[in-house]
Design a protein around this motif. Structure first.
Motif, PDB file in Angstrom:
ATOM      1  N   THR A  39       0.851  -1.181   0.000  1.00 56.49           N
ATOM      2  CA  THR A  39       0.000   0.000   0.000  1.00 56.49           C
ATOM      3  C   THR A  39       0.890   1.235   0.000  1.00 56.49           C
ATOM      4  O   THR A  39       1.731   1.384   0.895  1.00 56.49           O
ATOM      5  CB  THR A  39      -0.907   0.031   1.247  1.00 56.49           C
ATOM      6  OG1 THR A  39      -1.611  -1.201   1.353  1.00 56.49           O
ATOM      7  CG2 THR A  39      -1.902   1.184   1.152  1.00 56.49           C
ATOM      8  N   GLU A  40       0.712   2.084  -0.981  1.00 55.82           N
ATOM      9  CA  GLU A  40       1.464   3.337  -1.049  1.00 55.82           C
ATOM     10  C   GLU A  40       0.583   4.463  -0.519  1.00 55.82           C
ATOM     11  O   GLU A  40      -0.546   4.651  -0.976  1.00 55.82           O
ATOM     12  CB  GLU A  40       1.893   3.634  -2.485  1.00 55.82           C
ATOM     13  CG  GLU A  40       2.908   2.635  -3.025  1.00 55.82           C
ATOM     14  CD  GLU A  40       3.404   2.996  -4.418  1.00 55.82           C
ATOM     15  OE1 GLU A  40       3.130   4.144  -4.854  1.00 55.82           O
ATOM     16  OE2 GLU A  40       4.036   2.153  -5.070  1.00 55.82           O
ATOM     17  N   VAL A  41       1.132   5.180   0.461  1.00 58.46           N
ATOM     18  CA  VAL A  41       0.376   6.224   1.152  1.00 58.46           C
ATOM     19  C   VAL A  41       1.160   7.522   1.117  1.00 58.46           C
ATOM     20  O   VAL A  41       2.384   7.520   1.309  1.00 58.46           O
ATOM     21  CB  VAL A  41       0.080   5.826   2.620  1.00 58.46           C
ATOM     22  CG1 VAL A  41      -0.792   6.880   3.298  1.00 58.46           C
ATOM     23  CG2 VAL A  41      -0.577   4.452   2.691  1.00 58.46           C
ATOM     24  N   VAL A  75       5.222   6.897   1.726  1.00 56.80           N
ATOM     25  CA  VAL A  75       5.694   5.617   2.249  1.00 56.80           C
ATOM     26  C   VAL A  75       5.012   4.479   1.510  1.00 56.80           C
ATOM     27  O   VAL A  75       3.931   4.634   0.929  1.00 56.80           O
ATOM     28  CB  VAL A  75       5.408   5.480   3.764  1.00 56.80           C
ATOM     29  CG1 VAL A  75       6.116   6.566   4.553  1.00 56.80           C
ATOM     30  CG2 VAL A  75       3.915   5.497   4.048  1.00 56.80           C
ATOM     31  N   VAL A  76       5.674   3.324   1.524  1.00 57.05           N
ATOM     32  CA  VAL A  76       5.069   2.086   1.041  1.00 57.05           C
ATOM     33  C   VAL A  76       4.994   1.134   2.228  1.00 57.05           C
ATOM     34  O   VAL A  76       5.954   0.971   2.982  1.00 57.05           O
ATOM     35  CB  VAL A  76       5.868   1.461  -0.122  1.00 57.05           C
ATOM     36  CG1 VAL A  76       7.304   1.159   0.295  1.00 57.05           C
ATOM     37  CG2 VAL A  76       5.179   0.214  -0.626  1.00 57.05           C
ATOM     38  N   ILE A  77       3.840   0.550   2.434  1.00 60.25           N
ATOM     39  CA  ILE A  77       3.590  -0.358   3.547  1.00 60.25           C
ATOM     40  C   ILE A  77       3.433  -1.764   2.983  1.00 60.25           C
ATOM     41  O   ILE A  77       2.561  -2.010   2.139  1.00 60.25           O
ATOM     42  CB  ILE A  77       2.332   0.053   4.331  1.00 60.25           C
ATOM     43  CG1 ILE A  77       2.501   1.479   4.879  1.00 60.25           C
ATOM     44  CG2 ILE A  77       2.051  -0.924   5.464  1.00 60.25           C
ATOM     45  CD1 ILE A  77       1.229   2.097   5.380  1.00 60.25           C
ATOM     46  N   ARG A  78       4.276  -2.666   3.434  1.00 60.09           N
ATOM     47  CA  ARG A  78       4.276  -4.027   2.912  1.00 60.09           C
ATOM     48  C   ARG A  78       3.877  -4.979   4.036  1.00 60.09           C
ATOM     49  O   ARG A  78       4.441  -4.953   5.126  1.00 60.09           O
ATOM     50  CB  ARG A  78       5.652  -4.388   2.368  1.00 60.09           C
ATOM     51  CG  ARG A  78       6.248  -3.334   1.462  1.00 60.09           C
ATOM     52  CD  ARG A  78       7.614  -3.720   0.942  1.00 60.09           C
ATOM     53  NE  ARG A  78       7.519  -4.729  -0.105  1.00 60.09           N
ATOM     54  CZ  ARG A  78       8.588  -5.311  -0.647  1.00 60.09           C
ATOM     55  NH1 ARG A  78       9.799  -5.018  -0.216  1.00 60.09           N
ATOM     56  NH2 ARG A  78       8.438  -6.196  -1.611  1.00 60.09           N
ATOM     57  N   MET A  79       2.885  -5.816   3.753  1.00 61.04           N
ATOM     58  CA  MET A  79       2.397  -6.771   4.746  1.00 61.04           C
ATOM     59  C   MET A  79       2.107  -8.107   4.086  1.00 61.04           C
ATOM     60  O   MET A  79       1.525  -8.146   3.001  1.00 61.04           O
ATOM     61  CB  MET A  79       1.124  -6.245   5.416  1.00 61.04           C
ATOM     62  CG  MET A  79       1.368  -5.104   6.388  1.00 61.04           C
ATOM     63  SD  MET A  79      -0.171  -4.507   7.117  1.00 61.04           S
ATOM     64  CE  MET A  79      -0.827  -3.534   5.757  1.00 61.04           C
ATOM     65  N   GLN A  80       2.523  -9.156   4.768  1.00 59.79           N
ATOM     66  CA  GLN A  80       2.160 -10.484   4.307  1.00 59.79           C
ATOM     67  C   GLN A  80       0.710 -10.766   4.681  1.00 59.79           C
ATOM     68  O   GLN A  80       0.112 -10.062   5.506  1.00 59.79           O
ATOM     69  CB  GLN A  80       3.094 -11.532   4.922  1.00 59.79           C
ATOM     70  CG  GLN A  80       4.545 -11.359   4.504  1.00 59.79           C
ATOM     71  CD  GLN A  80       5.450 -12.412   5.108  1.00 59.79           C
ATOM     72  OE1 GLN A  80       4.989 -13.318   5.795  1.00 59.79           O
ATOM     73  NE2 GLN A  80       6.748 -12.285   4.861  1.00 59.79           N
TER      74      GLN A  80
END
Length: 298
Positions: A39-41, A75-80
């Motif tokens: 997700t890019e915020v 920011v980019v938020i990375r989640m499995q």
């Protein structure tokens, strides 16, 4: 060369520790290999990535990784994937970070499938095999088979140590780190070939010296050049590590380790291995080798 048995013993011990870390602990694979959500915020003001990560953790988004991209407010938020395969919605992620002081806007949201990561891992393994075989044939043609074997063993030793570090430390292993690990082979083989080239020259000119003395002299003659070259390369990668952003930190970390380990192995591992393989002047001079074999016949 006086330290060759100690250095080889240490190299073997560290090698087994690295292999043990990879086998029993494994890697902390990133979304590139496991699949997940990105997700890019964009915020109106600069943000603290650690504070955002804690906020996401409190909102139920476990194991979130937050990295700055572009300016300090993007920011980019990375989640499995969450437990039970629960889908992560980008709007929910933004809503959990929303505040009156620093409004957030969703810029992009996408899913990375694990199949992509599997293909990337297979491609990386194929690249590793291709490079190893290429180096083997190059050094074999350029020098001699014993040189090629010693160079490949030394190079693989360096790669395994760098990979083992990421397994033992638990640092994230993503596609950038894989690229850094592959580049370690270039650093390692470069230093090794420089030393081997001097070994070959000394074998041809220093006829009265034993192989042990030639190895020792060759390492000492190339020592300053090896250290200076590696130091300059290290400065460049350190700049990338500290100022290149979070997305490049893993790759820079692998290259820093690769430069240090590759420099040490070219000094303390490559030539001792070559000596153990029993290299002689005749190995580098086909004519002399053939004459020696002819004279040995009854």
């Amino acid at each position: 060369m006086r330290m060759r048995f100690v250095s080889l013993a240490l190299a073997v011990i560290v090698l087994f520790v690295a292999i043990g870390g990879m086998v029993f602990k494994g890697f902390n694979f990133a979304l590139d290999f496991t699949g997940g959500y990105e997700t890019e915020v964009q915020f109106s003001k600069a943000v603290d990535t650690e504070a955002l990560r804690k906020t996401l953790e409190q909102s139920g988004f476990k194991g979130a990784q937050v990295r700055v991209i572009g300016s300090s407010n993007e920011v980019v938020i990375r989640m499995q994937a969450q437990e039970g395969g629960k889908r992560i919605d980008g709007n929910n992620v933004v809503a959990s970070l929303q505040s009156a002081e620093n409004p957030a806007t969703l810029r992009d949201y996408y899913y990375v499938g694990p199949q992509v990561g599997k293909e990337l891992a297979e491609s990386g393994l194929q690249a590793l095999i291709f490079v190893v075989v290429g180096f083997l044939f190059y050094v074999w043609i350029r020098f001699e088979l014993k040189f090629a074997i010693a160079a490949i063993i030394t190079t693989l030793h360096d790669v395994v140590l760098v990979a083992g570090w990421f397994a033992l430390s638990g640092h994230e292993f993503d596609l950038a780190v894989l690229a850094g690990v592959l580049s370690v082979m270039g650093y390692s083989i470069n230093d090794t070939i420089v030393v081997f080239d001097r070994v070959r020259e000394n074998f041809k000119t220093l006829h009265k010296l034993s192989p042990l003395e030639i190895m020792n002299r060759s390492v000492n003659q190339t020592l300053s050049r090896t250290i200076i070259t590696s130091f300059v390369a290290l400065l460049t990668v350190l700049a990338l590590y500290f100022y290149g952003g979070d997305s490049l930190k893993g790759m820079a970390e692998s290259q820093i380790l690769g430069i240090i380990i590759g420099t040490l192995s070219s000094i303390f591992v490559a030539c001792p291995l070559l000596l153990m393989l029993g290299v002689t002047k005749q190995d580098l001079m086909p004519k002399a080798r053939d004459e020696e074999a002819l004279n040995a016949r009854p």
